[in-house]
Design a protein around this motif. Structure first.
Motif, mmCIF file in Angstrom:
data_model
loop_
_atom_site.group_PDB
_atom_site.id
_atom_site.type_symbol
_atom_site.label_atom_id
_atom_site.label_comp_id
_atom_site.label_asym_id
_atom_site.label_seq_id
_atom_site.Cartn_x
_atom_site.Cartn_y
_atom_site.Cartn_z
ATOM 1 N N VAL A 189 56.575 30.179 -5.602
ATOM 2 C CA VAL A 189 57.322 28.926 -5.550
ATOM 3 C C VAL A 189 56.366 27.735 -5.599
ATOM 4 C CG1 VAL A 189 58.920 27.528 -4.199
ATOM 5 C CG2 VAL A 189 59.183 30.012 -4.278
ATOM 6 N N LYS B 158 59.251 22.464 -1.571
ATOM 7 C CA LYS B 158 60.249 23.444 -1.952
ATOM 8 C C LYS B 158 59.934 24.802 -1.324
ATOM 9 C CE LYS B 158 62.261 25.790 -5.843
ATOM 10 N NZ LYS B 158 62.456 25.860 -7.275
ATOM 11 N N MET C 164 57.749 35.369 10.195
ATOM 12 C CA MET C 164 58.934 36.182 9.873
ATOM 13 C C MET C 164 59.112 37.336 10.849
ATOM 14 S SD MET C 164 59.241 36.419 5.815
ATOM 15 C CE MET C 164 58.976 35.074 4.701
ATOM 16 N N ALA D 113 58.890 30.409 11.016
ATOM 17 C CA ALA D 113 58.724 29.068 10.465
ATOM 18 C C ALA D 113 60.058 28.352 10.286
ATOM 19 C CB ALA D 113 57.989 29.132 9.131
ATOM 20 N N ASN E 22 55.225 34.158 -0.839
ATOM 21 C CA ASN E 22 56.464 34.352 -0.100
ATOM 22 C C ASN E 22 56.281 34.714 1.370
ATOM 23 O OD1 ASN E 22 59.222 33.969 -0.842
ATOM 24 N ND2 ASN E 22 59.598 36.097 -0.299
ATOM 25 N N ALA F 108 57.259 26.946 4.289
ATOM 26 C CA ALA F 108 58.201 26.738 5.391
ATOM 27 C C ALA F 108 57.435 26.283 6.633
ATOM 28 C CB ALA F 108 58.970 28.035 5.672
ATOM 29 N N ASN G 144 49.642 35.550 1.273
ATOM 30 C CA ASN G 144 50.306 36.130 0.119
ATOM 31 C C ASN G 144 51.515 35.298 -0.291
ATOM 32 O OD1 ASN G 144 48.650 38.390 1.099
ATOM 33 N ND2 ASN G 144 49.812 39.557 -0.412
HETATM 34 N N1 GTP Z 1 63.782 34.762 8.377
HETATM 35 C C1 GTP Z 1 62.712 34.017 8.100
HETATM 36 N N2 GTP Z 1 62.572 33.534 6.867
HETATM 37 C C2 GTP Z 1 61.476 32.800 6.603
HETATM 38 C C3 GTP Z 1 60.493 32.522 7.567
HETATM 39 N N3 GTP Z 1 59.539 31.761 6.993
HETATM 40 C C4 GTP Z 1 59.915 31.574 5.725
HETATM 41 N N4 GTP Z 1 61.096 32.186 5.467
HETATM 42 C C5 GTP Z 1 61.802 32.281 4.200
HETATM 43 O O1 GTP Z 1 60.969 33.001 3.336
HETATM 44 C C6 GTP Z 1 61.037 32.520 2.009
HETATM 45 C C7 GTP Z 1 59.684 32.131 1.528
HETATM 46 O O2 GTP Z 1 59.226 30.991 2.188
HETATM 47 P P1 GTP Z 1 58.202 29.964 1.531
HETATM 48 O O3 GTP Z 1 57.812 29.010 2.597
HETATM 49 O O4 GTP Z 1 58.720 29.429 0.263
HETATM 50 O O5 GTP Z 1 57.001 30.943 1.217
HETATM 51 P P2 GTP Z 1 55.579 30.590 0.601
HETATM 52 O O6 GTP Z 1 54.586 31.399 1.348
HETATM 53 O O7 GTP Z 1 55.358 29.124 0.570
HETATM 54 O O8 GTP Z 1 55.741 31.186 -0.849
HETATM 55 P P3 GTP Z 1 54.952 30.800 -2.196
HETATM 56 O O9 GTP Z 1 54.929 29.323 -2.309
HETATM 57 O O10 GTP Z 1 55.753 31.465 -3.256
HETATM 58 O O11 GTP Z 1 53.603 31.412 -2.070
HETATM 59 C C8 GTP Z 1 62.039 31.380 2.063
HETATM 60 O O12 GTP Z 1 63.284 31.890 1.669
HETATM 61 C C9 GTP Z 1 62.036 30.965 3.518
HETATM 62 O O13 GTP Z 1 63.284 30.419 3.871
HETATM 63 C C10 GTP Z 1 60.677 33.067 8.877
HETATM 64 O O14 GTP Z 1 59.855 32.917 9.780
HETATM 65 N N5 GTP Z 1 61.799 33.804 9.082
#
Ligand code: GTP
Ligand code: MG
Lengths: 80, 617
Positions: free
Chosen positions: B38, B31, B125, B154, B15, B20, B13
């Motif tokens: 994103v 990014k 997370m 992550a 975010n 990361a 999903n």
């Molecule tokens: N606390 C915490 N924050 C996390 C973790 N993994 C990712 N984040 C945060 O969660 C947010 C989303 O991370 P992304 O890696 O951009 O998520 P994504 O799944 O790639 O999101 P999209 O590209 O929008 O689909 C960012 O603000 C990260 O810093 C984690 O394990 N712990």
């Protein structure tokens, strides 16, 4: 009671959703975000200034923003 | 033939932390930010297993299902199903789940597992879930899903080694090919919720930071005030906080220029260094502090989770012109640069709304316009204060941003009414939990930004400036002939051709000269003017000083204001036009965009000029 008329910060259960009045994509996204009959939701915030639109609603552990015209298609019942 | 490394896709999903995780595994710097949508493209990178064997990882846009509602979701579906032309189907999937949001993320996970590819689940997370008082049983989840589950964080690189080990094991285990099973949407939803409930070990209500913050930031009145105050602070800071560091860089360049003048004999090479390189490219580099301050604000907004809240607050305003809060997010990113902004529109579900957002994105004042604005403001607007902590120059800069925004709103209204003829827009978005921006991430990101900017200055801006310097330096006017070198040069003669067209809107010969190379990059308008004046100054044997005072002496205020108005609207950037072509699949819309923006720019500059003239400026 329709979701856009639900009092804030009160848990409610979705009774029915009128999928037919929603455009396809929005209906589909709404389901993807977890809106389905039987699910517990809670209206948290009502949008800005005189519009009071959009709404922020809690579904599961997530907060979702949606417009009142979509919320009006969601029929819910306050939990006792 | 050597065997291709296995291909593994990160899916899940929006975010959930896919990017990361991707960055942590491959060392890439995709990014990441705290709002859904994103990542909008497929990106690949290399990771290695324990035994040193390489594996190719791909990062994908977040999706809610394999049945897409928007273009970014379609990319994910195509990759997972192996429909993307020129790319093989992944050999395995890593499903990334947000541990605090299983209710919602498990449905897509079930759909993905049903595809029958070897799968490992990253329960990401877990730190945030713990913060919110939620404890989960990973083993139970693995049994329910029929796939191995590894807990990860992550952003702290926790759980990476076990994840890679499990992935290696899964890839090496021979398995019978499994046919995808089709289960109805509703059934999967129910199953997902049941599993989510069953794996909870304990649940205490956490401190509910998100909810408390939201009641302030989404407040019907307070929320609006806070958003406006934040934007105002951002644009004021760009001006106010940067003055000192800009001064340091300027004096550094002045010292360097003096040293070169002292060390080298007068001649072509010295002119190349002082007039072309230092006066030209240097005049752009001094704006590095401003650009970093702007990016700092944008990064903080993105990382904290405020972005979707800003979209919430702005939704009604955007709806008035046929857009929605959803288009506000790409538009806000366009303050950095319109190109990622235009890419980010892929997340908008309504295609007409997406098109309108693309067409107005260039009106958001991008960071490349900052040098142009600042030079002119610095030269013509007195540095006085109009209130506590509010400088007049900063206020004018804010006004220019507002002019761009208002222009964009107006354009959107007209486009949605007459061009796309759309009467609908939609706003339906999940709002993530707030997080403290991690200092390290922000610092790294800023460093990256600085590097990109300096590289841009060293390549495209440098090249454009040097070519212009050469075109300005030849052919040589005879000394004492009374003809200025700039007017006699090739470039000067080309500008002669353009000048009659821009004369009615108050532009002079120098501006005509600067406009063409500025198509390569807007900042070149500044370096071009700096080079023109440096060469002219050498001509008159005047001492080289910075660009501002020379402009103030040479231009009328009306011309300066017209020049600013031009830059608010003009589509002065070839890369933006190119990305618009790619994102709209053809030349129709980029041509439309360029035409309407040039028309707007010409009209705005003209009106500004003649209005100012009528006030005697
Ligand atoms: N606390 C915490 N924050 C996390 C973790 N993994 C990712 N984040 C945060 O969660 C947010 C989303 O991370 P992304 O890696 O951009 O998520 P994504 O799944 O790639 O999101 P999209 O590209 O929008 O689909 C960012 O603000 C990260 O810093 C984690 O394990 N712990
Ligand atoms: Mg991502």
């Amino acid at each position: 009671m329709q979701l856009d008329h639900l009092p804030l910060n009160r848990a409610a259960v979705i009774r029915a959703i009128d999928w037919d009045v929603l455009p396809d994509q929005e209906g589909h996204r709404l389901r993807s975000l977890g809106f389905e009959p039987g699910v517990t939701i809670e209206a948290l915030h009502k949008g800005i200034l005189m519009w009071r639109d959009p709404l922020a609603v809690r579904v599961g552990r997530m907060t979702v923003a949606l417009r009142t015209n979509v919320a009006a298609a969601i029929d819910c019942e306050l939990k006792p | 033939m050597t065997q291709m490394p296995p291909l593994v896709a990160l899916v899940g999903n929006p975010n959930a932390g896919k990017s990361a995780l991707f960055n942590a595994l491959t060392g890439a710097r995709q990014k990441i930010a705290n709002y859904p949508g994103v990542t909008v493209e497929r990106k690949s990178g290399r990771a290695t297993f324990d035994d040193g064997q390489p594996v190719e990882m791909i990062d994908l846009p977040g999706a809610y299902s394999l049945d897409p509602d928007s273009l970014d979701e379609a990319v994910t579906r195509d990759v997972v199903l192996g429909n993307l032309e020129g790319h093989r189907r992944p050999d395995a999937l890593v499903i990334v789940l947000d541990a605090g949001n299983l209710d919602n993320h498990l449905r897509f996970a079930l759909e993905l597992i049903a595809q029958g590819l070897p799968t490992v689940v990253a329960l990401n997370m877990v730190d945030l879930a713990e913060r919110d008082g939620l404890q989960l049983d990973a083993e139970k989840l693995a049994r329910a899903l029929g796939a191995p589950v590894i807990e990860t964080v992550a952003v702290r690189r926790r759980g990476l080694a076990p994840l890679m080990a499990e992935l290696e094991r899964t890839l090496k285990t021979p398995r019978a090919s499994v046919e995808p099973v089709a289960v109805s949407f509703g059934a999967k939803n129910q199953q997902a919720r049941d599993i989510a409930r069953s794996v909870i070990v304990s649940e205490t209500s956490g401190r509910q930071w998100t909810r408390r913050l939201d009641s302030v930031l989404l407040h019907p009145v307070g929320g609006v005030v806070i958003l406006l105050a934040l934007l105002f602070l951002m644009f004021q800071a760009v001006y106010g906080w940067s003055e000192a560091p800009i001064g340091w860089i300027e004096s550094g360049f002045a010292l360097l220029s003096d040293a070169i003048t002292g060390a080298l004999p007068d001649g072509l090479f010295r002119s190349f260094l002082t007039d072309g390189v230092i006066a030209g490219v240097g005049s752009v580099i001094v704006f590095l502090p401003q650009i970093l301050i702007l990016f700092l604000f944008i990064l903080l907004l993105e990382a904290s989770g405020y972005m979707t809240r800003a979209a919430f607050v702005m939704d009604r305003v955007m709806a008035a012109v046929g857009l929605s809060g959803h288009s506000f997010i790409p538009l806000l990113s366009s303050f950095a640069c319109a190109i990622p902004g235009i890419m980010a529109t892929r997340t908008i579900m309504d295609q007409k709304e997406r098109l309108a957002t693309i067409l107005i994105a260039p009106l958001m004042t991008c960071s490349a316009r900052l040098p142009v604005y600042t030079v002119i403001i610095g030269a013509f607007i007195p540095s006085t204060t109009v209130g506590p902590g509010i400088g007049l120059q900063g206020l004018v800069l804010f006004g220019l941003y507002i002019a761009g925004i208002l222009g964009a709103m107006l354009a959107a209204a007209v486009i949605q009414r007459f061009v796309t003829q759309s009467r609908t827009s939609s706003f339906l978005i999940e709002m993530p939990r707030y997080q403290w921006p991690r200092l390290r991430d922000i610092a790294l990101n800023l460093w990256q930004r600085a590097w990109v900017f300096l590289r841009r200055a060293g390549t495209i801006i440098f090249a454009a400036t040097i070519i212009l310097w050469a075109l300005l330096s030849f052919p040589k006017a005879h000394v004492g002939s009374g003809i200025s070198q700039v007017e006699y040069s090739f470039a000067g003669r080309v500008a002669d051709g353009l000048e009659p067209i821009v004369r009615p809107i108050g532009f002079n010969h120098d501006i005509a000269l600067a406009l063409i190379p500025a198509m390569a990059a807007r900042e070149v308008a500044v370096s071009a003017l700096a080079t023109v004046y440096a060469i002219d100054a050498a001509d008159e044997d005047a001492a080289a000083s910075s660009l501002g005072p020379k402009l103030a002496a040479d231009w009328s205020l009306a011309t300066a204001l017209a020049f600013l108005a031009w830059f608010v609207f003009a589509p002065q950037c070839i890369s933006t036009i190119a990305v618009t072509r790619r994102e709209t699949n053809g030349w129709k819309w980029p041509i439309f965009m360029v035409t309407y923006l040039f028309a707007l720019a010409y009209a705005a500059a003209g009106i500004t000029y003649w209005t100012a003239r009528s006030f005697g400026l």
